[in-house]
Design a protein around this motif. Structure first.
Motif, mmCIF file in Angstrom:
data_model
loop_
_atom_site.group_PDB
_atom_site.id
_atom_site.type_symbol
_atom_site.label_atom_id
_atom_site.label_comp_id
_atom_site.label_asym_id
_atom_site.label_seq_id
_atom_site.Cartn_x
_atom_site.Cartn_y
_atom_site.Cartn_z
ATOM 1 N N ARG A 309 0.752 -1.187 0.069
ATOM 2 C CA ARG A 309 0.001 -0.075 -0.009
ATOM 3 C C ARG A 309 0.855 1.390 -0.129
ATOM 4 N N VAL A 323 0.431 -5.802 -10.153
ATOM 5 C CA VAL A 323 -0.613 -6.832 -9.246
ATOM 6 C C VAL A 323 0.188 -7.343 -8.259
ATOM 7 N N GLU A 350 -8.571 -6.322 1.048
ATOM 8 C CA GLU A 350 -10.084 -5.402 0.588
ATOM 9 C C GLU A 350 -9.841 -3.977 0.666
ATOM 10 N N ASN A 353 -7.708 -2.624 -2.074
ATOM 11 C CA ASN A 353 -8.378 -2.736 -3.593
ATOM 12 C C ASN A 353 -9.392 -1.639 -3.392
ATOM 13 N N GLU A 354 -10.019 -1.332 -2.332
ATOM 14 C CA GLU A 354 -10.981 -0.344 -2.362
ATOM 15 C C GLU A 354 -10.377 1.088 -2.601
ATOM 16 N N GLY A 357 -7.919 0.617 -6.399
ATOM 17 C CA GLY A 357 -8.710 -0.253 -7.536
ATOM 18 C C GLY A 357 -9.607 0.849 -8.330
ATOM 19 N N TRP A 361 -8.399 -2.578 -12.961
ATOM 20 C CA TRP A 361 -7.256 -3.207 -12.092
ATOM 21 C C TRP A 361 -7.806 -3.297 -10.799
ATOM 22 N N GLN A 362 -7.404 -4.541 -10.214
ATOM 23 C CA GLN A 362 -7.489 -4.826 -9.004
ATOM 24 C C GLN A 362 -6.175 -5.139 -8.394
ATOM 25 N N PRO A 363 -5.606 -4.092 -7.494
ATOM 26 C CA PRO A 363 -4.236 -4.048 -7.054
ATOM 27 C C PRO A 363 -3.711 -5.448 -6.428
#
Length: 483
Positions: A309, A323, A350, A353-354, A357, A361-363
């Motif tokens: 993060r 990713v 989660e 991603n929130e 993202g 793209w979903q990190p």
């Protein structure tokens, strides 16, 4: 028939399944160590693996007299087993050796602990008795891990003719953490280990911790240091409150590696290729940071996610271009602290991603299913491998990923990994508690030129395969026979 080579371990090379019609079916165990030990024992005439029955089906097999060649399962009372395995091995010894106690509240050594410790002693005694019954004159007995720390001392009393080794696959506690144990328990623990002719560890860091702890008990009459030996320091064993036993224990190091040919063959099976194609579809043309761990508290998964993060925060240029494939398989969910940690991993993934993202793209892609095929596919896809335990015996993932990575990978490795000593020259090393430094290392790994990454990977793979499981076992067996 008496056996000349015996392995003792909590988990055996097989388990049983009980069908509805009462039929028992044997299933081979998985994992590199089980495979390596099984292959090594297959080369030894009259070899035997002694293990515990772990399930109701296993216990039923023992009661019916069902067995496989070269394996003896012990039907230990389930309550005794639970106290020994969960109450002591996993809740006390594991936390002590990994320095994982929440010190203001843990540990607490009370009447419940004393009851569980008696179960641990009984569990170890059952193994010692079985080994004494099965071993031929002068046989070699190789005892595995912290679950069976008392076995060498117990077995030495029963069968002084045997050659006995003990190998610890975890770290060994520092003096400060070992001193937390009640005096009599610590003395029994050290005395049990010193029943072995050879005590082995993955690294000299853990071996030195053991020797330091053995010195701690000099004045209590458990261990008396002697002159150094070629494989490490030697000790003369003393029984608790008893006379000196004129026998010596060598301390040695055997850093477990991986079998390159076997691992690469496994990683290129058709089912792995299918998983790899699916992962590539999810990742796209982005770079992949890969970690594969069980959600054990020592693996430091939460700080790894925090570092990722921070990478996305401090280096926004990586957003949409990387990713994080995080395989975090639930472990020891019968313990509340592990359930809580597993949930913390899910929640943090989660939130990342929130926060970062986008629609395309979903990190973070988290997998909580124990899927070795998917893990091998992730290994091959890895551009960066993140292995950042706070304290770990070896952590073979750090060795496995460079061996099978298709295009080479940069390894971000913490100083707490057992593999650190062997791999540090070609890894990007970090303090496991330093989230900022780990984020910086991830950035450097992602930005590393392809040529440098490939050369580092080649050297990492060479170091990782220096002592694969079969050779690791054989080296210990040969040393034990010569002891």
């Amino acid at each position: 028939m008496a056996s000349q080579v015996l392995v003792a371990a909590n988990r055996g090379p097989l388990s049983y399944a009980l069908d509805e019609d009462g039929t028992l079916t044997a299933r081979r165990g998985g994992g590199g160590l089980v495979s390596g030990l099984s292959a090594a024992l297959a080369r030894q005439p009259e070899a035997l693996w002694v293990c515990a029955a772990l399930s109701d089906a296993d216990r039923e097999a023992v009661r019916r007299g069902v067995s496989e060649p070269g394996v003896r399962m012990l039907d230990i009372d389930p309550t005794t087993y639970d106290d020994a395995y969960n109450g002591i091995a996993n809740s006390v010894l594991w936390f002590t050796h990994h320095h994982l106690y929440d010190i203001p509240r843990e540990p607490v050594f009370d009447a419940r602990f004393r009851r569980q410790w008696q179960s641990y002693a009984a569990y170890n005694h059952a193994f010692a008795v079985a080994l004494a019954e099965e071993a031929g004159e002068g046989a070699a007995v190789l005892v595995q891990d912290y679950h069976l720390a008392l076995v060498p001392g117990e077995l030495r009393r029963l069968r002084p003719d045997l050659k006995i080794s003990h190998f610890t696959h975890t770290p060994w506690a520092s003096r400060e953490f070992l001193e937390m144990l009640p005096d009599d328990v610590r003395s029994q623990l050290v005395w049990g280990m010193l029943g072995a002719d050879i005590v082995g560890f993955h690294t000299w860091a853990w071996a030195n911790s053991f020797m330091d702890g053995a010195h701690l008990d000099d004045e209590r009459g458990v261990a008396e240091p002697c002159s150094p030996a070629g494989t490490g320091e030697r000790f003369v064993e003393k029984a608790p409150r008893g006379p000196v036993r004129h026998r010596r224990t060598d301390v040695a190091v055997y850093p477990l590696g991986v079998d390159a040919d076997e691992l690469r063959a496994l990683a290129h099976r058709p089912e792995v290729n299918d998983k790899l194609a699916a992962l590539r579809a999810e990742v796209g043309d982005r770079k992949a940071i890969v970690r594969v761990d069980r959600t054990e508290l020592s693996k430091n998964i939460v700080r790894g996610l925090l570092a990722y993060r921070e990478l996305l925060t401090v280096h926004p240029e990586w957003r949409g271009r990387v990713v994080h494939l995080a395989s975090a398989y639930p472990s020891r969910q019968d313990l509340a602290v592990y359930r809580s940690y597993t949930e913390a991993v899910r929640e943090l993934a989660e939130r990342i991603n929130e926060e970062f993202g986008t629609e395309d793209w979903q990190p973070v892609l988290v997998s909580v299913k124990d899927d070795f095929t998917r893990s091998l596919a992730a290994y091959r896809l890895a551009d960066v491998a993140l292995v950042n335990p706070v304290r770990d015996g070896m952590n073979l993932v750090a060795k496995e990923i460079p061996v099978v990575s298709d295009a080479g990978c940069a390894l971000v490795l913490s100083t707490g990994a057992g593999a650190y000593g062997e791999l540090r020259e070609d890894a990007l090393t970090v303090n496991p508690y330093d989230v900022t430094a780990t984020a910086q290392a991830l950035h450097a790994a992602l930005a590393m030129p392809a040529g440098e990454r490939l050369e580092r990977t080649k050297r990492l793979a060479a170091a990782a395969t220096a002592l694969p499981a079969t050779e690791w076992f054989t080296a210990q067996l040969e040393a034990l026979r010569e002891a």
